[in-house]
Write a protein that holds these residues in place. Structure first.
Motif, PDB file in Angstrom:
ATOM      1  N   TYR A  71       3.301  44.905  36.984  1.00  0.00           N
ATOM      2  CA  TYR A  71       2.488  45.293  35.587  1.00  0.00           C
ATOM      3  C   TYR A  71       1.387  44.255  35.533  1.00  0.00           C
ATOM      4  CZ  TYR A  71       1.552  46.796  30.923  1.00  0.00           C
ATOM      5  OH  TYR A  71       0.784  47.506  29.856  1.00  0.00           O
ATOM      6  N   THR A  72       1.605  43.065  35.399  1.00  0.00           N
ATOM      7  CA  THR A  72       0.652  41.875  35.381  1.00  0.00           C
ATOM      8  C   THR A  72      -0.514  41.924  36.228  1.00  0.00           C
ATOM      9  OG1 THR A  72       2.614  40.592  34.203  1.00  0.00           O
ATOM     10  CG2 THR A  72       0.401  39.501  34.864  1.00  0.00           C
ATOM     11  N   TYR A  73       0.069  41.989  37.513  1.00  0.00           N
ATOM     12  CA  TYR A  73      -0.847  42.113  38.870  1.00  0.00           C
ATOM     13  C   TYR A  73      -1.896  43.248  38.520  1.00  0.00           C
ATOM     14  CZ  TYR A  73      -2.948  43.392  43.148  1.00  0.00           C
ATOM     15  OH  TYR A  73      -3.712  43.774  44.114  1.00  0.00           O
ATOM     16  N   ARG A  74      -1.387  44.534  38.109  1.00  0.00           N
ATOM     17  CA  ARG A  74      -2.230  45.487  37.899  1.00  0.00           C
ATOM     18  C   ARG A  74      -3.252  45.350  37.058  1.00  0.00           C
ATOM     19  NH1 ARG A  74      -0.661  50.583  39.928  1.00  0.00           N
ATOM     20  NH2 ARG A  74       0.340  50.464  42.166  1.00  0.00           N
ATOM     21  N   ILE A  75      -2.882  44.743  35.877  1.00  0.00           N
ATOM     22  CA  ILE A  75      -3.578  44.482  34.775  1.00  0.00           C
ATOM     23  C   ILE A  75      -4.834  43.585  35.124  1.00  0.00           C
ATOM     24  CG2 ILE A  75      -3.948  43.490  32.222  1.00  0.00           C
ATOM     25  CD1 ILE A  75      -1.170  44.585  31.757  1.00  0.00           C
ATOM     26  N   ALA A  76      -4.428  42.474  35.862  1.00  0.00           N
ATOM     27  CA  ALA A  76      -5.342  41.519  36.271  1.00  0.00           C
ATOM     28  C   ALA A  76      -6.339  42.016  37.297  1.00  0.00           C
ATOM     29  CB  ALA A  76      -4.589  40.349  37.012  1.00  0.00           C
ATOM     30  N   ARG A  77      -5.894  42.845  38.103  1.00  0.00           N
ATOM     31  CA  ARG A  77      -6.815  43.345  39.037  1.00  0.00           C
ATOM     32  C   ARG A  77      -7.967  44.472  38.504  1.00  0.00           C
ATOM     33  NH1 ARG A  77      -7.708  48.021  42.116  1.00  0.00           N
ATOM     34  NH2 ARG A  77      -8.497  47.619  44.218  1.00  0.00           N
ATOM     35  N   ALA A  78      -7.343  45.228  37.481  1.00  0.00           N
ATOM     36  CA  ALA A  78      -8.030  45.898  36.885  1.00  0.00           C
ATOM     37  C   ALA A  78      -9.200  45.200  35.939  1.00  0.00           C
ATOM     38  CB  ALA A  78      -7.358  46.982  35.868  1.00  0.00           C
ATOM     39  N   LEU A  79      -8.684  44.107  35.261  1.00  0.00           N
ATOM     40  CA  LEU A  79      -9.694  43.111  34.468  1.00  0.00           C
ATOM     41  C   LEU A  79     -10.531  42.395  35.382  1.00  0.00           C
ATOM     42  CD1 LEU A  79      -6.993  41.863  31.768  1.00  0.00           C
ATOM     43  CD2 LEU A  79      -9.349  43.472  31.427  1.00  0.00           C
ATOM     44  N   SER A  80     -10.295  42.241  36.514  1.00  0.00           N
ATOM     45  CA  SER A  80     -11.337  41.393  37.375  1.00  0.00           C
ATOM     46  C   SER A  80     -12.602  42.524  37.553  1.00  0.00           C
ATOM     47  CB  SER A  80     -10.675  41.339  38.912  1.00  0.00           C
ATOM     48  OG  SER A  80     -11.504  40.396  39.632  1.00  0.00           O
ATOM     49  N   VAL A  81     -12.562  43.799  38.079  1.00  0.00           N
ATOM     50  CA  VAL A  81     -13.514  44.511  38.144  1.00  0.00           C
ATOM     51  C   VAL A  81     -14.139  44.826  37.083  1.00  0.00           C
ATOM     52  CG1 VAL A  81     -12.206  46.869  38.123  1.00  0.00           C
ATOM     53  CG2 VAL A  81     -14.250  46.705  39.200  1.00  0.00           C
ATOM     54  N   CYS A  82     -13.497  45.065  35.879  1.00  0.00           N
ATOM     55  CA  CYS A  82     -14.037  45.366  34.591  1.00  0.00           C
ATOM     56  C   CYS A  82     -14.943  44.238  33.938  1.00  0.00           C
ATOM     57  CB  CYS A  82     -12.899  45.672  33.280  1.00  0.00           C
ATOM     58  SG  CYS A  82     -12.117  47.046  34.015  1.00  0.00           S
ATOM     59  N   ILE A  83     -14.565  42.968  34.026  1.00  0.00           N
ATOM     60  CA  ILE A  83     -15.267  41.773  33.569  1.00  0.00           C
ATOM     61  C   ILE A  83     -16.286  41.508  34.447  1.00  0.00           C
ATOM     62  CG2 ILE A  83     -15.105  39.211  33.361  1.00  0.00           C
ATOM     63  CD1 ILE A  83     -12.196  39.799  32.297  1.00  0.00           C
ATOM     64  N   THR A  84     -16.142  41.872  35.830  1.00  0.00           N
ATOM     65  CA  THR A  84     -17.653  41.621  36.713  1.00  0.00           C
ATOM     66  C   THR A  84     -18.595  42.537  36.397  1.00  0.00           C
ATOM     67  OG1 THR A  84     -16.037  40.912  38.555  1.00  0.00           O
ATOM     68  CG2 THR A  84     -18.176  41.493  39.147  1.00  0.00           C
ATOM     69  N   CYS A  85     -17.976  43.632  35.896  1.00  0.00           N
ATOM     70  CA  CYS A  85     -19.017  44.816  35.507  1.00  0.00           C
ATOM     71  C   CYS A  85     -19.602  44.347  34.233  1.00  0.00           C
ATOM     72  CB  CYS A  85     -18.267  46.041  35.329  1.00  0.00           C
ATOM     73  SG  CYS A  85     -19.222  47.618  34.800  1.00  0.00           S
ATOM     74  N   MET A  86     -18.825  43.797  33.239  1.00  0.00           N
ATOM     75  CA  MET A  86     -19.299  43.634  32.000  1.00  0.00           C
ATOM     76  C   MET A  86     -20.218  42.277  32.256  1.00  0.00           C
ATOM     77  SD  MET A  86     -16.919  41.768  29.162  1.00  0.00           S
ATOM     78  CE  MET A  86     -17.517  40.858  27.855  1.00  0.00           C
ATOM     79  N   LEU A  87     -20.052  41.444  33.165  1.00  0.00           N
ATOM     80  CA  LEU A  87     -21.003  40.418  33.423  1.00  0.00           C
ATOM     81  C   LEU A  87     -22.286  40.703  33.902  1.00  0.00           C
ATOM     82  CD1 LEU A  87     -21.269  37.104  33.503  1.00  0.00           C
ATOM     83  CD2 LEU A  87     -20.459  37.510  35.721  1.00  0.00           C
ATOM     84  N   SER A  88     -22.224  41.688  34.644  1.00  0.00           N
ATOM     85  CA  SER A  88     -23.331  42.351  35.137  1.00  0.00           C
ATOM     86  C   SER A  88     -24.264  43.024  34.098  1.00  0.00           C
ATOM     87  CB  SER A  88     -23.305  43.155  36.430  1.00  0.00           C
ATOM     88  OG  SER A  88     -24.362  43.867  37.022  1.00  0.00           O
ATOM     89  N   VAL A  89     -23.609  43.879  33.555  1.00  0.00           N
ATOM     90  CA  VAL A  89     -24.283  44.810  32.467  1.00  0.00           C
ATOM     91  C   VAL A  89     -24.968  43.658  31.233  1.00  0.00           C
ATOM     92  CG1 VAL A  89     -23.779  46.238  30.493  1.00  0.00           C
ATOM     93  CG2 VAL A  89     -22.749  46.634  32.773  1.00  0.00           C
ATOM     94  N   LEU A 114      -3.932  37.179  38.982  1.00  0.00           N
ATOM     95  CA  LEU A 114      -4.161  38.155  39.969  1.00  0.00           C
ATOM     96  C   LEU A 114      -3.210  37.080  41.340  1.00  0.00           C
ATOM     97  CD1 LEU A 114      -6.729  40.527  41.147  1.00  0.00           C
ATOM     98  CD2 LEU A 114      -5.670  38.993  42.848  1.00  0.00           C
ATOM     99  N   LEU A 115      -3.801  36.152  41.393  1.00  0.00           N
ATOM    100  CA  LEU A 115      -3.152  35.306  42.588  1.00  0.00           C
ATOM    101  C   LEU A 115      -1.865  35.005  42.302  1.00  0.00           C
ATOM    102  CD1 LEU A 115      -6.391  33.326  43.450  1.00  0.00           C
ATOM    103  CD2 LEU A 115      -5.534  34.830  44.990  1.00  0.00           C
ATOM    104  N   LEU A 116      -1.552  34.503  41.291  1.00  0.00           N
ATOM    105  CA  LEU A 116      -0.280  34.069  40.859  1.00  0.00           C
ATOM    106  C   LEU A 116       0.940  35.119  41.199  1.00  0.00           C
ATOM    107  CD1 LEU A 116      -0.791  31.667  37.660  1.00  0.00           C
ATOM    108  CD2 LEU A 116      -0.110  30.997  40.041  1.00  0.00           C
ATOM    109  N   THR A 117       0.562  36.312  40.765  1.00  0.00           N
ATOM    110  CA  THR A 117       1.370  37.457  40.638  1.00  0.00           C
ATOM    111  C   THR A 117       1.276  38.184  42.020  1.00  0.00           C
ATOM    112  OG1 THR A 117      -0.331  38.914  39.585  1.00  0.00           O
ATOM    113  CG2 THR A 117       1.278  37.818  38.162  1.00  0.00           C
ATOM    114  N   ARG A 118       0.186  38.069  42.882  1.00  0.00           N
ATOM    115  CA  ARG A 118       0.381  38.613  44.268  1.00  0.00           C
ATOM    116  C   ARG A 118       0.180  37.964  45.368  1.00  0.00           C
ATOM    117  NH1 ARG A 118      -0.905  44.145  45.642  1.00  0.00           N
ATOM    118  NH2 ARG A 118      -0.128  44.443  47.828  1.00  0.00           N
TER     119      ARG A 118
END
Length: 316
Positions: free
Chosen positions: A86-104, A57-61
């Motif tokens: 495209y890479t940034y959008r995927i990384a941003r989406a995965l950031s919230v998804c994986i944080t959610c996955m970690l919490s669950v 995310l940081l590298l692409t944005r």
């Protein structure tokens, strides 16, 4: 250079530079742990994956945004914009998804085994990590597939209506309907995952509160258990994400109401939306004894080698 531009440029530079360095250190430390221990614990595997997507995310944005603030132009052509966005959008989406996955994941881990179903799920959690990672990557790559079609390099310094001006690239939606639909789709996805992570984090807090008296004696005699420390790290990450997610979406909702977004507003959203990716690795490092131990050992080894080199030079 104007003072405001300088402050903005230095802010983006520090955010991107420190965030990239910290996420890279987390990945290197986990790589060292993986080589030493043959496998990562499930929570460590999720945190390692989170550091990877935050680095992307940081590298692409963060990096192109910083270069643009400092006056660099024509960084990317149309193809480059499509790949980066495209890479940034995927990384941003995965950031919230994986944080959610970690919490669950942590909520299921600390939950008391109330029956064979939950006990079986707990036992299978490590085996479910790889399929879950693969599913999240595949789903978000499919959901974000439209982003490249709207991404183009800036032309003649003009910004058409219903266009997100990123400085180094434009995301041109052509009409108000596409612009609003894209914004609503992204917001609904993000709010769904944030809602799930907040619900699971609330469950973790409830369990920790219920068992505070029982755990207090253990903490006094042996220190916090591994599960308790991991739960606290997850809660802090969720709180950190929720704060910046709230700021990001307040700005995003405002942007959806105007056809021409002021550059300062777009820059503010970029900065706050990247804060989690920059700050989360510092939180992971500070709360993870394994990572701190690896980094201290690496530093001590470098100092020892430097001292040996000085001693060898003195003898010669």
């Amino acid at each position: 250079m104007d003072l405001c531009v300088t402050i903005k440029g230095v802010s983006f530079l520090l955010q991107a530079g420190l965030g990239i360095l910290a996420n890279a250190l987390v990945l290197l430390a986990y790589a060292h742990i993986r080589l030493a221990e043959a496998r990562l614990q499930p929570v460590d595997a999720i945190l390692c994956h989170l550091a990877l997507v935050d680095l992307l995310l940081l590298l692409t944005r963060g990096v192109p945004q910083t270069m643009t603030v400092f006056g660099m132009r024509n960084l990317l052509d149309d193809t480059g914009c499509k790949v980066v966005i495209y890479t940034y959008r995927i990384a941003r989406a995965l950031s919230v998804c994986i944080t959610c996955m970690l919490s669950v994941f942590q909520a299921v881990t600390v939950a008391p085994a109330a029956g064979p179903l939950l006990s079986g799920l707990k036992a299978r959690l490590p085996q479910l990590l790889a399929p879950t990672f693969a599913a999240l990557w595949f789903i978000n790559m499919a959901v974000c597939i439209a982003a490249p079609f709207f991404s183009v390099a800036p032309r003649n310094g003009t910004v058409p209506p219903f266009t997100l001006n990123l400085g180094f690239c434009h995301v041109d939606f052509h009409d108000n309907l596409s612009y609003v639909l894209n914004g609503v789709a992204v917001s609904v996805r993000d709010f769904a995952f944030v809602g799930a992570m907040l619900a699971s984090s609330g469950f973790i807090l409830l369990l920790l509160h219920r068992h505070r008296r029982q755990v207090r004696a253990v903490r006094r005699s042996q220190g916090s258990t591994m599960e308790t420390r991991a739960a606290r790290t997850v809660l802090m990450l969720v709180i950190l994400y929720s704060v910046f997610f709230g700021i990001d979406n307040v700005i995003w909702i405002y942007m959806l109401t105007v056809a021409q977004v002021p550059p300062v507003v777009a820059d503010m959203r970029v900065f706050f939306s990247s804060c989690y990716a920059s700050l989360s690795p510092f939180l992971i490092i500070s709360s993870n004894r394994k990572l701190k131990a690896r980094m201290v050992c690496a530093t001590s080894e470098q100092e020892r080698q430097a001292e040996d080199g000085k001693n060898s030079s003195g003898k010669n």
